[in-house]
Write an enzyme that holds these catalytic residues in place. Structure first.
Site, PDB file in Angstrom:
ATOM      1  N   HIS A   1       6.432   0.544  -7.234  1.00  0.00           N
ATOM      2  CA  HIS A   1       5.278   0.742  -8.043  1.00  0.00           C
ATOM      3  C   HIS A   1       5.268   1.472  -9.237  1.00  0.00           C
ATOM      4  O   HIS A   1       6.242   2.303  -9.281  1.00  0.00           O
ATOM      5  CB  HIS A   1       4.111   1.489  -7.250  1.00  0.00           C
ATOM      6  CG  HIS A   1       3.610   0.781  -5.833  1.00  0.00           C
ATOM      7  ND1 HIS A   1       2.799  -0.390  -5.999  1.00  0.00           N
ATOM      8  CD2 HIS A   1       3.930   0.884  -4.498  1.00  0.00           C
ATOM      9  CE1 HIS A   1       2.438  -0.723  -4.832  1.00  0.00           C
ATOM     10  NE2 HIS A   1       3.226  -0.172  -3.848  1.00  0.00           N
TER      11      HIS A   1
ATOM     12  N   CYS B   1       5.593  -4.876  -3.779  1.00  0.00           N
ATOM     13  CA  CYS B   1       5.572  -4.347  -2.628  1.00  0.00           C
ATOM     14  C   CYS B   1       5.029  -5.393  -1.615  1.00  0.00           C
ATOM     15  O   CYS B   1       5.700  -6.396  -1.216  1.00  0.00           O
ATOM     16  CB  CYS B   1       4.366  -3.188  -2.622  1.00  0.00           C
ATOM     17  SG  CYS B   1       4.398  -2.102  -1.169  1.00  0.00           S
TER      18      CYS B   1
END
Length: 492
Positions: free
Chosen positions: A432, A328
């Protein structure tokens, strides 16, 4: 059935854990129970099936209750991006960044969102177990409170106060908290729970008797200290990592605004992975894999990384054949530059990144919140992988033509994610939860160890279930469950 609220004398008193345990206890009895936290402040979050964002603790509690995630479980989520400001998320969607003083005035509006969510849950579920935030006795936060007694008074629900005896001063914590409440608030408090007790309960009994006599309120149970209880953390980073066979060394950079560090729980619990967090002022040192995690303020955290001389260590690590993974915000740091022209996360509009891959990221106000599935391309077997995305950036450049994964399911129709460098030493992904898939984790760990490590990833979902069952068994044994159920009864 109705609403019951768990408040604590302090942060980390055991509110999240107690609500999770009671959710599983009630679910095992066939009750439809919903977890609820009016306001949460945390950088660990989860994505609901409808594409909303809630606190990680409420996601765990929903799993404990055996119900699908809903944004109504956590109507207000605050994600700090500085010492005085945070992104404000209402009903799963970010509305703006606010400084603390401005948010204090906004609480009246936020309360309406809280009450709307509670009303919807009240119509759908037989019981609602509410988690407070911090302590109800914070004098400076009492005005327009929506997180603790302000909510309890608004819906007129009973309250149990939990305190952590392991911190010391448990009776002072409980009596002091009660004393700082108004008479109307004190009347809502129906009992106490003492958490994390070690030793002979007989030595505590005289204190329990005194507490009940002094406050005229019952102690509803004393929970023991549960060693090695591993559940998703709401905020604090768990650093314990007892490795029996160190096949792979992993270092995670502990950034000031690190987000979703629960990504690494599966690695921390893996018996063959030596996982350590690299803190402020520390050197990265020798490792097989360096991970740059997610961040709520990616430009600020990248500047911090550079100030720690970690960039030079990463380059040296790569020269010696090591691997680097960015997740991310960490993915964004691996590119050539990060741009924030609209001030989405900070006042700094741009920063030169690590230049380990040819792409640039622009932060936008359109936040991506999705649950996704696909195939990891690190191995020839194309292992199935699923997880979730939470990010405000759009990355673009030729490096992304060699993706980390292909999507089989994505709400926006997107077909690929991330990148794998031409020498296969650097990988980036927006995904994630990638280590929570045992087969996909095996592919990543095999890549990181140059084939030395062939073991499956740690099955976090199975482990979580075992821990929730253990927690529920403990609640059944050490709490007065029938009296707690009586508090939920409409005939109370």
């Amino acid at each position: 059935m109705k609403t019951l609220m768990i408040q604590g004398t302090t942060s980390d008193a055991g509110k999240s854990t107690l609500v999770a345990g009671l959710c599983r206890v009630l679910a095992r009895r066939g009750l439809q129970v919903a977890p609820f936290k009016p306001q949460n402040m945390a950088l660990n979050s989860a994505v609901t099936p409808c594409g909303g964002e809630i606190g990680r603790a409420q996601a765990l509690q929903a799993i404990a209750a055996k119900v699908e995630l809903s944004t109504d479980f956590n109507p207000i989520l605050l994600k700090p991006n500085s010492d005085t400001g945070a992104q404000v998320i209402i009903h799963g969607r970010a509305i703006s960044n606010m400084e603390a003083a401005k948010y204090q005035d906004y609480k009246k509006v936020a309360m309406q969102a809280v009450l709307a969510s509670h009303q919807r849950l009240d119509a759908q579920y037989q019981a609602i177990l509410v988690e407070g935030a911090g302590s109800p006795a914070e004098i400076n936060l009492r005005e327009n409170d929506i997180a603790n007694m302000g909510f309890a008074c608004e819906v007129n629900c009973p309250v149990i106060i939990v305190a952590d005896i392991d911190k010391g001063g448990v009776f002072a914590h409980l009596v002091g908290t009660l004393a700082l409440l108004s008479e109307a608030e004190q009347a809502l408090v129906k009992g106490f729970v003492i958490n994390r007790f070690r030793g002979d309960i007989g030595l505590l009994q005289s204190g329990l008797d005194w507490l009940e006599a002094y406050t005229n309120k019952p102690v509803l149970g004393v929970l023991p200290y549960l060693h090695s209880l591993n559940l998703d953390a709401e905020d604090a980073v768990t650093v314990e990592n007892h490795v029996t066979d160190k096949q792979l060394s992993v270092r995670v950079l502990l950034l000031p605004h690190i987000s979703n560090h629960t990504d690494f729980d599966s690695l921390r619990l893996h018996p063959n992975v030596d996982l350590r967090y690299v803190r402020h002022g520390e050197r990265i040192g020798a490792a097989d894999l360096i991970i740059i995690p997610g961040s709520k303020n990616v430009i600020s955290d990248l500047a911090f990384l550079q100030s720690q001389s970690w960039q030079a260590e990463i380059l040296r690590h790569l020269r010696f054949g090591g691997k680097v993974l960015g997740i991310c915000g960490g993915l964004q740091m691996l590119g050539k530059a990060i741009l924030d022209p609209d001030g989405v996360e900070s006042t700094q509009q741009s920063i030169e990144a690590l230049s380990l891959a040819d792409f640039t990221t622009t932060l936008t106000n359109n936040k991506t919140l999705t649950q996704v599935s696909g195939h990891c391309l690190l191995a020839d077997t194309y292992e199935a992988i699923h997880g979730y995305e939470i990010h405000c950036g759009v990355s673009d450049g030729p490096a992304l033509d060699s993706p980390f994964m292909h999507f089989t399911e994505h709400p926006t129709g997107q077909i690929k994610d991330g990148f794998i460098s031409s020498d296969k030493q650097v990988v980036g992904t927006y995904l994630h939860g990638l280590f929570d898939n045992p087969n996909a984790a095996k592919a990543i760990l095999t890549w990181a160890s140059d084939g030395r490590m062939q073991a499956l990833g740690f099955d976090l979902a199975k482990h979580r279930e075992q821990q929730l069952e253990r927690l529920a068994d403990t609640c059944e044994q050490y709490l007065n469950i029938e009296e707690i159920l009586a508090l939920l009864s409409t005939d109370k």
